[in-house]
Every structure is written in C-alpha cells, then in structure tokens.
Enzyme design. Structure first.
Site, short mmCIF file in Angstrom:
data_model
loop_
_atom_site.label_atom_id
_atom_site.label_comp_id
_atom_site.label_asym_id
_atom_site.label_seq_id
_atom_site.Cartn_x
_atom_site.Cartn_y
_atom_site.Cartn_z
N CYS A 92 4.04 112.38 -37.06
CA CYS A 92 5.17 112.58 -36.31
C CYS A 92 5.37 112.15 -35.01
O CYS A 92 6.45 112.00 -34.37
CB CYS A 92 5.68 114.35 -36.21
SG CYS A 92 5.59 114.99 -37.72
N GLN A 152 3.36 121.58 -43.70
CA GLN A 152 3.57 121.89 -42.35
C GLN A 152 4.42 123.26 -42.41
O GLN A 152 4.43 124.03 -41.54
CB GLN A 152 4.40 120.81 -41.69
CG GLN A 152 3.32 119.72 -41.29
CD GLN A 152 3.78 118.79 -40.12
OE1 GLN A 152 5.15 118.90 -40.02
NE2 GLN A 152 3.41 117.49 -40.00
N SER A 249 13.39 120.88 -39.19
CA SER A 249 14.24 119.79 -38.92
C SER A 249 14.49 119.14 -40.34
O SER A 249 13.72 119.33 -41.45
CB SER A 249 13.26 118.78 -38.19
OG SER A 249 12.14 118.66 -38.99
N HIS A 350 14.71 114.21 -37.58
CA HIS A 350 13.40 113.88 -37.42
C HIS A 350 13.03 112.87 -38.11
O HIS A 350 12.47 113.22 -39.42
CB HIS A 350 12.48 115.09 -37.60
CG HIS A 350 10.93 115.11 -37.16
ND1 HIS A 350 10.54 113.86 -36.51
CD2 HIS A 350 10.18 115.86 -37.53
CE1 HIS A 350 9.31 114.26 -36.13
NE2 HIS A 350 8.80 115.43 -37.08
N CYS A 380 4.13 117.92 -32.04
CA CYS A 380 3.26 118.22 -33.04
C CYS A 380 2.91 117.14 -34.19
O CYS A 380 4.09 116.72 -34.42
CB CYS A 380 3.24 119.69 -33.38
SG CYS A 380 5.03 119.86 -34.47
#
Length: 394
Positions: A92, A152, A249, A350, A380
């Site tokens: 990311c 995640q 997101s 995102h 992160c």
C-alpha cells in the site's frame, strides 16, 4: 553532499470504484498514469527531457500493469525515450516509497528532477491477481509461520480485539471520513490536486466517485462482517468480526504523481517549491497483525526529525481500515482534529499503488490552506511494514 528535496507539485486522478462499471474502469492503467504525468508537466511548463527518472508504485504488477507500467506510462505521456522509469512494490505504501526514493536521490545528488508516482486499476487488475492462484510463500516461510498468515481484514480484526475497539467506534470513524471528504469536496479543497480523466464513453470525470455523502451510522450498522469465515472463526474464536465494507477502504482505481527536485534546480527553472522533505522512515512489523507498523514508523520518524506529535498541523494516516488510524491515534496520543482533516481512504479510496502520492498531495494542500508548517504522512503496508514521511511547508 546533501541537497534539499522539494515538492513542486502533486496531482491525482479522481477515485473510481475499483469494480467493473466504475467511473475509471474503462481506462487502461498505463493511460491513467500517463494522464497525471502529462498534467504534471503541463502545469509546471517543464521540459520532460529534464526528468532524470520516474519512480512509480504499483502492487498488482501483472497483466495490464506488468512489464514496468511506469515506463509504459511515461512513454505514453510523450516523454522522450531518454527518460527512464521503474516500478516498485511496497504494497500500500508503494508510491510513498517512490517519493522517498526520489527525495533520497535528490538529497544524495543523484537526481536534479524526478517524478514519484503510482497507479492501481483494481477494476481491471483485481487485488490478488498477481498471485495467479499459486502459493507466494516458500517452504521456509511456512516453517516460520506454520499456522499461516492472514489477509489484512483479519489483521484489522485482531487489532480490534487487542485494543478493545467496538463496531460502533469503527462505523463512527467511517462516517466521519465521508462527512469530512464530502465537505472538503464541496468547498473545492481537492480542485488543486485533481486531474480530469476522459472515460471510454467520452465522459470527463473530475469528481471522486468513492465519497458517499449520504452515509449514516444507520446505513453502516446494517452491513455484515466482510472477512469472517467458519475456518477463520474456528482459528480465532475470540474475534467479534467488526470489520465491514463500510468501515474499510473501498477497492479503487486511480493514479497520482509528484514533481520533486533539488531546491537549486527549482530556482533555476523559476519554479516555486511548495514543501520540502524533512524526514523519512520505514519499519517492519509483525506480519500477522500487519497493520500496526504505523506505530513504530511514527515513533522512529519522531526520533529522527526531533519533532513531537503536537508539532504537526496535520496527520495523514491511511484509512485502510478505520481500525488503523484509531489505534494509531490512541498510541501516539495524537490530536483527533488534526487526523485526516479532509477525510481519508474510507471515503477518498485506496488505489493501492497510487495512495501514497495521493496522501502526499492532500497533505501539501491542507498545510497550505491551514498555514501549518509540518505535516506527517503514515501508511500501513501488507506483510507488516509502514512508511512515514515528514514534510515542511515552504
């Protein structure tokens, strides 16, 4: 030898829903990135032959995003073939890392002018497609983590349990993100960073598609947990499964780019720097919890910069999940009013490889609007990592 690395400009596309039928789904990712690269040159009347390198972030480097999509995009944007480009993956934080590498190259004297950028078309190149249905981990990784790592969303659930976060807290933060982003859009706060995109059907897109102004706590409360499976529930029996599509997101399409150079070259070109890179840091963290890296990354950059958390006018902490900024805020004792004041990724999207440079542009614009001096950006990253950047408004 050390030079100041300054930010001259940062631009981005609007966010598009990262699914078939999303506003940007008809646009090839190389063309998305080419558009912001072209606009960056045009806005600053810059000869592309002066660019020493273009460093781009992209997570799913397969299919239409393979074969060094950054180089493809810069050639598509009309740069001379003498300009190189490279594509990197720090999950990311890929384009934030691109900006860090660009700044470090300037500081070291290796670059005079460099562009950091990123792209992700999650509608055309779905998340996880680069794995190609194969095991990305070797024997030794499985031996180290015999129970296996998790996605995640499950990491966010583990953090919710560890820090005692309830569903209502996550939904309230998601509601805040949409309210702030909607208000910022109505004020025109994003106008200076947005680059319009022409879709295949001829529509000229200038607005973020992922902001949902009609979001309410009631609508968020009606959403089901997004990551619970019977297998995971058996492995983690204490989890309460609070993470939903609404407090996460969204899958997103987008591209972004930042023009970075030495202060000396900016002066030679008659360009006015908007900010400078003050400090950068990157850390690793537990790959199971994964998203907690923002905490040690922030502590490291505070130590390196000599600044305290209250010295910042704004913090951009990526909202991969509402969990992340809430835990970060708690652990760093940060002022909640300074946290993502224009909303974050829950509302603004995102687009993985693009998000770091997107946050950078939003932070620069926020500092200019508020008159603040220092801004902090923290991201992160998959696999248990995090990037942190401190910029100073000029």
């Amino acid at each position: 030898m050390s030079n100041d690395a300054v930010i001259v400009d940062v631009v981005r596309t609007p966010s598009g829903r990262g699914k078939p039928g999303g506003a940007l789904s008809s646009v090839h990712p190389a063309d998305l990135l080419a558009g912001v690269l072209s606009e960056l040159l045009s806005r600053n009347d810059l000869d592309p032959a002066l660019v020493d390198d273009v460093i781009g972030g992209c997570v799913s480097q397969v299919g239409e995003q393979s074969y060094n999509v950054t180089r493809t995009a810069l050639l598509s944007a009309g740069f001379p073939d003498s300009v190189p480009g490279t594509t990197l993956d720090r999950q990311c934080g890929s384009s934030q890392q691109a900006a860090t590498f660009a700044a470090q190259g300037v500081m070291a004297g290796s670059y005079d002018v460099v562009i950091a950028c990123g792209v992700e078309s999650m509608s055309r190149v779905p998340l996880g497609s680069s794995v190609a249905s194969q095991d990305p981990y070797g024997t030794l990784m499985h031996e180290r983590y015999p129970q296996g790592l998790v996605n995640q969303g499950v990491s966010a659930e583990l953090m919710n349990l560890k820090w005692g976060l309830e569903r209502r807290q996550l939904d309230a933060f998601a509601d805040r993100s949409h309210r702030l982003a909607s208000a910022a859009a109505q004020r025109g706060d994003f106008a200076g960073e947005l680059v319009g995109v022409t879709a295949a059907d001829g529509r000229f897109l200038t607005l973020d598609e992922t902001i949902r102004a009609a979001t309410t706590m009631e609508s968020l409360a009606g959403l089901k947990p997004a990551f619970r499976t019977d297998e995971l529930a058996a492995r983690f029996p204490d989890l309460r499964w609070h993470v939903t599509a609404g407090n996460s997101s969204p899958l997103t399409d987008g591209a972004s780019a930042a023009l970075i150079m030495s202060a000396e070259r900016a002066a030679q070109l008659g360009l006015t720097p908007r900010a400078r890179f003050h400090s950068c840091a990157v850390t690793g963290s537990d790959p199971l919890l994964m998203l907690t890296g923002v905490i040690p990354a922030t502590r490291r950059i505070l130590e390196r910069s000599g600044l305290g958390i209250d010295d910042f006018a704004a913090y951009e902490v990526n909202e991969a999940f509402a969990t992340v900024p809430l835990v970060w805020q708690h652990e760093l004792h940060a002022n909640p009013d300074k946290l993502n004041p224009r909303g974050g990724a829950i509302a603004l999207g995102h687009a993985l490889g693009s998000s770091g440079a997107r946050l950078l542009g939003t932070l620069v614009n926020e500092l200019e609007s508020s008159g603040g001096r220092y801004g902090l950006q923290v991201m992160c990253e998959g696999g248990g990592m995090a990037n942190a950047t401190v910029i100073e408004r000029l």
